[in-house]
Design a protein around this motif. Sequence first.
Motif, PDB file in Angstrom:
ATOM      1  N   GLY A  91     -26.586 -39.330  35.926  1.00  0.00           N
ATOM      2  CA  GLY A  91     -26.087 -39.885  34.665  1.00  0.00           C
ATOM      3  C   GLY A  91     -26.269 -38.916  33.504  1.00  0.00           C
ATOM      4  N   LEU A  92     -27.409 -38.224  33.465  1.00  0.00           N
ATOM      5  CA  LEU A  92     -27.638 -37.229  32.412  1.00  0.00           C
ATOM      6  C   LEU A  92     -26.651 -36.068  32.520  1.00  0.00           C
ATOM      7  CD1 LEU A  92     -31.529 -37.114  32.319  1.00  0.00           C
ATOM      8  CD2 LEU A  92     -29.995 -38.089  30.608  1.00  0.00           C
ATOM      9  N   HIS A  93     -26.333 -35.669  33.743  1.00  0.00           N
ATOM     10  CA  HIS A  93     -25.365 -34.592  33.949  1.00  0.00           C
ATOM     11  C   HIS A  93     -23.971 -35.016  33.462  1.00  0.00           C
ATOM     12  CE1 HIS A  93     -23.304 -31.242  35.813  1.00  0.00           C
ATOM     13  NE2 HIS A  93     -22.528 -32.097  36.467  1.00  0.00           N
TER      14      HIS A  93
ATOM     15  N   ASP B 274     -23.345 -37.291  31.219  1.00  0.00           N
ATOM     16  CA  ASP B 274     -23.428 -37.380  29.768  1.00  0.00           C
ATOM     17  C   ASP B 274     -23.285 -36.004  29.123  1.00  0.00           C
ATOM     18  OD1 ASP B 274     -23.742 -38.919  27.417  1.00  0.00           O
ATOM     19  OD2 ASP B 274     -25.815 -38.185  27.248  1.00  0.00           O
TER      20      ASP B 274
ATOM     21  N   LEU C  79     -19.655 -35.010  29.233  1.00  0.00           N
ATOM     22  CA  LEU C  79     -18.873 -35.723  28.227  1.00  0.00           C
ATOM     23  C   LEU C  79     -19.109 -35.145  26.834  1.00  0.00           C
ATOM     24  CD1 LEU C  79     -19.255 -39.391  29.481  1.00  0.00           C
ATOM     25  CD2 LEU C  79     -17.206 -37.965  29.564  1.00  0.00           C
ATOM     26  N   GLU C  80     -20.331 -34.735  26.546  1.00  0.00           N
ATOM     27  CA  GLU C  80     -20.629 -34.105  25.254  1.00  0.00           C
ATOM     28  C   GLU C  80     -19.886 -32.776  25.120  1.00  0.00           C
ATOM     29  OE1 GLU C  80     -22.254 -35.131  22.537  1.00  0.00           O
ATOM     30  OE2 GLU C  80     -22.454 -37.071  23.535  1.00  0.00           O
TER      31      GLU C  80
ATOM     32  N   LYS D 184     -16.347 -33.568  24.243  1.00  0.00           N
ATOM     33  CA  LYS D 184     -16.223 -33.995  22.848  1.00  0.00           C
ATOM     34  C   LYS D 184     -16.203 -32.812  21.906  1.00  0.00           C
ATOM     35  CE  LYS D 184     -18.557 -38.410  22.434  1.00  0.00           C
ATOM     36  NZ  LYS D 184     -19.717 -39.070  21.878  1.00  0.00           N
TER      37      LYS D 184
END
Length: 116
Positions: A103-105, A107, A110-111, A114
């Motif tokens: 999940g951290l990967h 995230d 996705l950052e 962005k």
Amino acid sequence: MPSYRGGRINEEVRKEVSDIIRNNIKDPRLTAMVSITNVSVTKDLRFAKVYVSIFGKNEEEQQNSFLALKNSSSFVRKEIGHRINLRYTPEIIFEMDNSIEHGLHIDALLEKIKEK
């Protein structure tokens, strides 16, 4: 067996295994923080898969802590037998759960998207 009974057993085993790991296992290799994410007990109560997430300083510490958990599975089973009144005491099988790291990967990816 009603469908909600399995969920209650899973949750009770999760709480007890977490307490046993936190308070009763005295293995010096168990230095990392261990979190029980999920427990899945089979319908015949013979086996319980315990999914653990291990947070350590490095990969070696995580592997040593996981090995200590695997080696203490018979002790955990004995303690579960004393604490929970079940027809059979399930055999404890520890499995690594890397969903938090995954999940951290995602995230982080996705950052990155962005920012572009």
